[in-house]
Design an enzyme around this catalytic site. Structure first.
Site, PDB file in Angstrom:
ATOM      1  N   SER A 139       0.849  -1.193   0.000  1.00  0.00           N
ATOM      2  CA  SER A 139       0.000   0.000   0.000  1.00  0.00           C
ATOM      3  C   SER A 139       0.879   1.235   0.000  1.00  0.00           C
ATOM      4  O   SER A 139       1.995   1.221   0.522  1.00  0.00           O
ATOM      5  CB  SER A 139      -0.893   0.017   1.247  1.00  0.00           C
ATOM      6  OG  SER A 139      -1.630   1.228   1.314  1.00  0.00           O
ATOM      7  N   TYR A 152      -1.712  -0.590  10.966  1.00  0.00           N
ATOM      8  CA  TYR A 152      -1.929  -0.932   9.553  1.00  0.00           C
ATOM      9  C   TYR A 152      -0.808  -0.367   8.679  1.00  0.00           C
ATOM     10  O   TYR A 152      -0.205  -1.088   7.876  1.00  0.00           O
ATOM     11  CB  TYR A 152      -3.276  -0.410   9.071  1.00  0.00           C
ATOM     12  CG  TYR A 152      -3.489  -0.611   7.596  1.00  0.00           C
ATOM     13  CD1 TYR A 152      -3.833  -1.862   7.094  1.00  0.00           C
ATOM     14  CD2 TYR A 152      -3.319   0.434   6.689  1.00  0.00           C
ATOM     15  CE1 TYR A 152      -4.013  -2.067   5.740  1.00  0.00           C
ATOM     16  CE2 TYR A 152      -3.491   0.248   5.332  1.00  0.00           C
ATOM     17  CZ  TYR A 152      -3.843  -1.001   4.857  1.00  0.00           C
ATOM     18  OH  TYR A 152      -4.004  -1.209   3.506  1.00  0.00           O
TER      19      TYR A 152
END
Length: 262
Positions: A139, A152
């Site tokens: 990501s 995260y």
């Protein structure tokens, strides 16, 4: 699962979102499928994917556990994996000290430990065979400190870094490693992460089908990494030259609870 002349793709986190769309890309391009998720919806996903031809086997397994990963690996029934698309992941919003540690551990074990364990098992098989394709869903979140999303973002920073290192280690082989680095995508991620009341949770997001096709095409070409969407490319470029403290403050404006309320 019947072995035939079609290659086999193993796709994790494939019940919805990017993972489902990655599996669809594989099915449409001549792969049989072994798809995995930790929820019953994986069976409905398998039924839909069978419309594209080939065999589709579904496994419901908790990829945050060693036992869950072993269950998936054994479900191959000895068939070699030609493409591993390691997409399973969990998010977690709110301030770190306000989060339940069980939830924190689940994110780390899903995004990092389970992913690395599956990559280790399947990657060794690929090395023995001398070929294979690996796609890891990282990501652009891995480029910046994730204020109010700290665990995260840190897990994605690990995966982004790990992908480049593994690719370099396998550079003299016929095994390719591609890191797909999307930005915010229109999936149920933000609902599951309890981030619907944040600015990023309520912002316009990318189409998961577009993200998946971009990642799949990059994997098939053997590219090392791909950031989806021009906005995300710009954001990741800015992140590389911006001080971490400033990035952390910027992220807080997007991810702090209540920032999405008018």
């Amino acid at each position: 699962m019947q072995s035939d002349t079609r290659p086999l793709a193993l796709v994790t986190g494939a019940s919805t979102g990017i993972g489902f769309e990655l599996a669809k890309c594989c099915a449409q391009n001549g792969f049989d499928l072994l798809i995995v998720a930790d929820e019953p919806q994986i069976e409905a996903a398998a039924q839909e994917l069978r419309q594209h031809g080939g065999t589709v086997d579904a496994v419901q397994a908790d990829l945050s556990t060693i036992e869950g990963v072993d269950k998936v690996y054994d479900a191959r029934l000895g068939r070699p994996v030609d493409a591993l698309l390691a997409n399973a992941g969990r998010g977690l919003g709110n301030a770190f000290l306000d989060q339940d540690f069980h939830d924190i551990r689940h994110v780390i074990d899903t995004n990092v430990t389970g992913t690395v364990y599956l990559l280790h098992k399947v990657g060794r098989d690929m090395r023995t065979r001398g070929r294979g394709r690996i796609l890891i869903t990282g990501s652009i979140a891995g480029f910046m400190p994730g204020t109010f999303q700290a665990i995260y973002n840190a897990s994605k920073a690990f995966l982004d870094s790990f992908s480049f290192a593994l690719r370099a280690e396998l550079s003299e082989t016929e095994i390719t490693v591609t890191c797909l680095m999307p930005g915010a995508t229109e999936t149920d991620f933000f609902e599951r992460a309890d981030m619907l009341d944040t600015k990023i949770g309520q912002s316009k997001k990318d189409d998961p089908a577009m993200v998946a096709k971009t990642g799949f095409d990059a994997m098939m070409k053997g590219e090392g990494d791909v950031v989806t969407g021009w906005h995300n490319k710009l954001q990741s470029a800015i992140a590389t030259v911006t001080p971490s403290g400033m990035l952390a403050r910027m992220h807080a404006k997007m991810a702090a609870p209540g920032t999405g309320q008018s």
